[in-house]
Design a protein around this motif. Sequence first.
Motif, PDB file in Angstrom:
ATOM      1  N   ALA A  54      80.023  34.020  65.472  1.00 51.05           N
ATOM      2  CA  ALA A  54      79.786  32.517  65.310  1.00 51.05           C
ATOM      3  C   ALA A  54      81.038  31.905  64.957  1.00 51.05           C
ATOM      4  CB  ALA A  54      78.726  32.309  64.644  1.00 51.05           C
ATOM      5  N   GLY A 103      83.245  31.503  68.180  1.00 50.95           N
ATOM      6  CA  GLY A 103      82.528  30.266  68.780  1.00 50.95           C
ATOM      7  C   GLY A 103      82.925  29.180  68.221  1.00 50.95           C
ATOM      8  N   GLY A 104      82.603  28.590  66.946  1.00 50.06           N
ATOM      9  CA  GLY A 104      82.794  27.838  66.314  1.00 50.06           C
ATOM     10  C   GLY A 104      84.191  27.091  66.289  1.00 50.06           C
ATOM     11  N   ARG A 137      84.833  25.681  69.874  1.00 49.88           N
ATOM     12  CA  ARG A 137      83.925  24.464  70.022  1.00 49.88           C
ATOM     13  C   ARG A 137      84.818  23.458  69.325  1.00 49.88           C
ATOM     14  NH1 ARG A 137      77.596  25.603  69.863  1.00 49.88           N
ATOM     15  NH2 ARG A 137      77.554  27.294  71.086  1.00 49.88           N
ATOM     16  N   ASP A 175      75.026  20.239  67.270  1.00 51.37           N
ATOM     17  CA  ASP A 175      75.492  21.613  67.718  1.00 51.37           C
ATOM     18  C   ASP A 175      76.686  22.222  67.013  1.00 51.37           C
ATOM     19  OD1 ASP A 175      76.029  23.677  69.225  1.00 51.37           O
ATOM     20  OD2 ASP A 175      76.798  22.578  70.854  1.00 51.37           O
ATOM     21  N   PHE A 176      77.747  21.799  66.783  1.00 51.84           N
ATOM     22  CA  PHE A 176      78.677  22.216  65.916  1.00 51.84           C
ATOM     23  C   PHE A 176      78.582  22.573  64.529  1.00 51.84           C
ATOM     24  CE2 PHE A 176      82.568  21.424  63.585  1.00 51.84           C
ATOM     25  CZ  PHE A 176      83.423  22.628  63.927  1.00 51.84           C
ATOM     26  N   PHE A 182      76.781  26.265  63.690  1.00 44.75           N
ATOM     27  CA  PHE A 182      77.329  27.332  64.399  1.00 44.75           C
ATOM     28  C   PHE A 182      77.267  28.591  63.482  1.00 44.75           C
ATOM     29  CE2 PHE A 182      81.349  25.805  62.773  1.00 44.75           C
ATOM     30  CZ  PHE A 182      82.005  26.900  62.176  1.00 44.75           C
ATOM     31  N   TYR A 183      77.624  28.450  62.123  1.00 44.64           N
ATOM     32  CA  TYR A 183      77.679  29.291  61.292  1.00 44.64           C
ATOM     33  C   TYR A 183      76.211  29.878  60.650  1.00 44.64           C
ATOM     34  CZ  TYR A 183      79.626  32.490  57.611  1.00 44.64           C
ATOM     35  OH  TYR A 183      79.982  33.872  57.109  1.00 44.64           O
ATOM     36  N   SER A 226      73.829  29.911  62.547  1.00 44.51           N
ATOM     37  CA  SER A 226      73.274  30.856  63.551  1.00 44.51           C
ATOM     38  C   SER A 226      73.619  32.183  63.281  1.00 44.51           C
ATOM     39  CB  SER A 226      73.765  30.295  64.982  1.00 44.51           C
ATOM     40  OG  SER A 226      73.741  31.374  65.957  1.00 44.51           O
ATOM     41  N   GLY A 262      72.938  24.650  68.916  1.00 44.33           N
ATOM     42  CA  GLY A 262      73.776  25.247  67.684  1.00 44.33           C
ATOM     43  C   GLY A 262      73.096  26.346  67.072  1.00 44.33           C
ATOM     44  N   SER A 271      74.531  29.419  68.637  1.00 43.05           N
ATOM     45  CA  SER A 271      75.754  29.625  68.622  1.00 43.05           C
ATOM     46  C   SER A 271      76.263  31.162  68.379  1.00 43.05           C
ATOM     47  CB  SER A 271      76.659  28.715  67.715  1.00 43.05           C
ATOM     48  OG  SER A 271      77.883  28.692  67.672  1.00 43.05           O
ATOM     49  N   GLY A 272      77.076  31.642  69.428  1.00 42.29           N
ATOM     50  CA  GLY A 272      77.631  32.845  69.051  1.00 42.29           C
ATOM     51  C   GLY A 272      76.629  33.884  69.494  1.00 42.29           C
TER      52      GLY A 272
END
Length: 416
Positions: A138, A141-142, A145, A278-279, A282-283, A285, A337, A340-341
């Motif tokens: 994640a 991916g963050g 992003r 969304d951003f 991310f963590y 998630s 979000g 995410s990941g």
Amino acid sequence: MAEPIAKFLLRLAPMIYGPTLLFALGQGALIPLIPTMATRAGADLATSGLVASALVVGQLCGNIPAGWLVAKVGERMAMVISGFLALAGALMLPFASNIGVLALAIFINGFCAAAFGLARHSFMATHVPFHFRARALALLGGSYRFGMFLGPFVGALLLGSSGHESAVIWFLIACLAVTVLLVWFGPDPEREFEAGAREPITGEATAGVSLPDSPNAKEGVFSTMVRFRAVLARLGLAASTLSALRAARQVVLPIWGVAIGLDAQTISLVVGISGALDFALFYASGQVMDRFGRLWAVIPSMLMMSFAFLMLALTGGWDSATAWFIALAAVIGVANGLSSGLLLTLGADLAPKQNPAPFLGSWRTLTSAGAAAAPVLFSGMAAVAPIGVATAAMGVIGLFGTWAFLRWMPRKGGRA
């Protein structure tokens, strides 16, 4: 004694997260300028769209060759080679006087981005322990992003100060050059993380489906694809629907804003708020996936996005259409979000530990295909039917994907 999670992730920064951020930062600065560059090279609006799509086509075409490359030369050398090729493609841009050369340069960038991304993904699948793999991916991916989010603002600043798009191109070249140097001269991740016992992370127990024996280190991309065809056809198809919803939102939200009569500034603000939500998640998630299992992240995300698209399709003629648009765009941002990941993590769960790259090449091809097909499908339906029908179709695809995940995803987050 197990290494603390924060320390482990910090050790990944110079070899994984830093290069990812730089690569995405340069790419994010370039993407908004591609249609303008194509128009200056003599393309009409339709052709400009095709040139811009060369980036996605390159990513789609690059995944399977990238799987072969990583399996042959390893993750670090694959990142170095793809970085050099991306740098060569970027150096073509200042001299791209015709549409063909410009499209080729953009295609090379997308192709190399696929190889670079797959090499990182393969490394993480092999070396990151299962109990915090989702958080590590994640964060990966963050990082991407954040680079894609910040890149357009850097590009706008460079354009405003220089008055010419060449400043953005040279910024991309600088980002790629630093990325290559960081990967080449930095610590070798394959050696840095070689010592120390790693718990087995092969995908059989986490897949929720019956997998055949893991391929050996010499098995190639296509033989791996055949061996894992059942998993790719099931969970790979489900994953492609999640990619489709993510790509569709980038097309549906701006077009829906135009359809209900909003100006460009308002649409940009709404889409920006959705992207920020969304951003921001991310963590979180990754924490959900590691603590409760992958299913607890993907099902709420898919359901929220699906029903948001279906609800959006109903609100076009309502007096409160603008309020609904803002609210549902926020819901879609939160939903995206929450997953995410997920695609990175699920691919790493399923990939064989001994030789993950060939499998991940096939996995990423399916997810990229879903992302590439969704905007085309939406645009095609919108051309022959009301936009509400096309929007609702995205929601139906999401509901199908939700069923597929419920049918084939594991119910436990860890190894049983």
